[in-house]
Design an enzyme around this catalytic site. Structure first.
Site, PDB file in Angstrom:
ATOM      1  CG  ASP A 110     -29.443  26.516   5.102  1.00  0.00           C
ATOM      2  OD1 ASP A 110     -30.001  27.202   5.973  1.00  0.00           O
ATOM      3  OD2 ASP A 110     -28.696  26.997   4.213  1.00  0.00           O
ATOM      4  N   GLY A 169     -31.034  37.745  11.281  1.00  0.00           N
ATOM      5  CA  GLY A 169     -31.091  39.148  10.878  1.00  0.00           C
ATOM      6  C   GLY A 169     -30.924  40.127  12.035  1.00  0.00           C
ATOM      7  CE  LYS A 170     -35.051  38.877  16.490  1.00  0.00           C
ATOM      8  NZ  LYS A 170     -35.675  38.017  15.459  1.00  0.00           N
ATOM      9  CB  ALA A 180     -39.499  47.243   8.424  1.00  0.00           C
ATOM     10  CE  LYS A 181     -34.280  40.371   5.897  1.00  0.00           C
ATOM     11  NZ  LYS A 181     -34.225  38.995   6.427  1.00  0.00           N
ATOM     12  CG  ASP A 229     -31.948  32.324   3.963  1.00  0.00           C
ATOM     13  OD1 ASP A 229     -32.708  32.757   3.092  1.00  0.00           O
ATOM     14  OD2 ASP A 229     -32.220  32.351   5.184  1.00  0.00           O
ATOM     15  CB  THR A 231     -33.711  27.823   7.978  1.00  0.00           C
ATOM     16  OG1 THR A 231     -33.233  29.110   7.588  1.00  0.00           O
ATOM     17  CG2 THR A 231     -35.186  27.948   8.316  1.00  0.00           C
ATOM     18  CG  ASP A 280     -25.598  28.178   2.051  1.00  0.00           C
ATOM     19  OD1 ASP A 280     -26.283  27.897   3.057  1.00  0.00           O
ATOM     20  OD2 ASP A 280     -25.197  29.330   1.802  1.00  0.00           O
TER      21      ASP A 280
HETATM   22  C1  XBP Z   1     -29.446  32.342   7.032  1.00  0.00           C
HETATM   23  C2  XBP Z   1     -29.345  33.621   7.705  1.00  0.00           C
HETATM   24  C3  XBP Z   1     -30.533  34.419   7.853  1.00  0.00           C
HETATM   25  C4  XBP Z   1     -30.891  35.388   6.782  1.00  0.00           C
HETATM   26  C5  XBP Z   1     -31.828  36.425   7.361  1.00  0.00           C
HETATM   27  O1  XBP Z   1     -28.502  31.417   7.593  1.00  0.00           O
HETATM   28  O2  XBP Z   1     -28.311  33.952   8.219  1.00  0.00           O
HETATM   29  O3  XBP Z   1     -30.244  35.210   8.957  1.00  0.00           O
HETATM   30  O4  XBP Z   1     -29.730  36.027   6.291  1.00  0.00           O
HETATM   31  O5  XBP Z   1     -32.873  35.872   8.018  1.00  0.00           O
HETATM   32  P1  XBP Z   1     -28.664  29.862   7.328  1.00  0.00           P
HETATM   33  P2  XBP Z   1     -33.711  36.751   9.110  1.00  0.00           P
HETATM   34  O6  XBP Z   1     -28.846  29.703   5.851  1.00  0.00           O
HETATM   35  O7  XBP Z   1     -27.350  29.268   7.788  1.00  0.00           O
HETATM   36  O8  XBP Z   1     -29.825  29.345   8.129  1.00  0.00           O
HETATM   37  O9  XBP Z   1     -33.500  38.188   8.810  1.00  0.00           O
HETATM   38  O10 XBP Z   1     -35.145  36.308   8.960  1.00  0.00           O
HETATM   39  O11 XBP Z   1     -33.159  36.404  10.488  1.00  0.00           O
HETATM   40 MG    MG Z   2     -27.604  28.816   4.436  1.00  0.00          MG
END
Ligand code: XBP
Ligand code: MG
Length: 254
Positions: A9, A53-54, A84-85, A11, A122, A183
């Site tokens: 993963d 994110g969306k 934009a984000k 994030d 991810t 995580d």
């Molecule tokens: C990660 C997320 C992602 C980021 C944002 O989850 O939830 O949505 O927060 O990414 P994981 P985007 O670690 O479980 O994969 O804004 O690019 O969607």
């Molecule tokens: Mg994660």
């Protein structure tokens, strides 16, 4: 079963990107669009129950802004806010504000040396993965990963297993030949539902999650000069760090 690949993963696992990265970029995108939406550190922890994110923006508006009158083309507004984000977030990474978590580089380098294949699974946007790898690992780090499964490549994001199915299919491996690294509870459920054993590395947003069924739960992967703590799983004596022998052992344990 012989260990063939590590599937990571991004994030929260490779780096603590959420609080000081994604959250900051979301807020900046909202402010730039003239919206008074602001996600503070605690609220963002709650919003993280929704991956993507969306999807997270939709959830926020539905749950926290019932007063907000959605335009008819709300989906395209969300898509614009989200691109934009992504621009703002990758810009943050370009300035090197988010380091890799302890032990990540060591584990990736050890795996490469041992001929263990690497992959990513991810929910985040592919551009975010590229930016993190390039700026926090090494400029050619994307080439370290044979498969990068990210973002909208699957419609059902974590906790659905789809992204792990996608990655396993592209690796042409069985779940029993790989270890997943996550995580969060959503990440663990996703990997488990795809039949993968999973190592959990917690962070401030996820330490209270339910990690039942994980192969091991650690506070981080550990370094020789910064050992890690086993929060649950095989009992370790003394100082430890997560390494390939331990990963192999956990994979072969019944
Ligand atoms: C990660 C997320 C992602 C980021 C944002 O989850 O939830 O949505 O927060 O990414 P994981 P985007 O670690 O479980 O994969 O804004 O690019 O969607
Ligand atoms: Mg994660």
């Amino acid at each position: 079963m012989v260990l063939k690949a590590l599937i990571f993963d991004v994030d929260g696992t490779l780096a603590d990107t959420e609080r000081d990265g994604h959250r900051v970029a979301f807020n900046q995108a909202f402010a730039d669009a003239g919206l008074d939406w602001n996600w503070d550190v605690d609220l963002y922890g709650e919003l993280l129950t929704v991956t993507g994110g969306k999807e997270r923006i939709h959830y926020y508006v539905n749950r926290y802004r019932p007063d907000y009158e959605k335009p008819t083309d709300f989906d395209s507004l969300v898509a614009r806010l989200h691109s934009a984000k992504t621009r703002l977030y990758t810009e943050l990474l370009r300035h090197g504000v988010i380091p890799l978590r302890p032990g990540v580089r060591r584990l990736l380098e050890d795996a490469r040396e041992a001929g263990i294949r690497l992959a990513i699974a991810t929910t985040t946007t592919p551009a975010n993965v590229s930016a993190l790898l390039q700026h926090s690992l090494t400029p050619d780090a994307e080439s370290w990963f044979e498969v990068i499964g990210a973002g909208d490549v699957v419609t059902a994001k974590k906790p659905a297993p789809d992204i792990y199915h996608h990655v396993l299919q592209r690796l042409e491996l069985l779940p029993s030949q790989c270890m997943a690294f996550e995580d969060s509870e959503n990440g663990l459920r996703s990997a488990q539902a795809a039949g993968l054993k999973t190592v959990i590395t917690i962070n401030d947003y996820t330490r209270a999650h339910d990690f039942r069924g994980a192969a091991i739960v650690l506070d981080h992967f550990g370094e020789p000069d910064m050992t890690c703590q086993v929060l649950s799983g095989p009992c370790m004596n003394g100082d430890m760090m997560l390494d390939l022998p331990l990963i192999r052992k956990m994979l072969s344990d019944a």
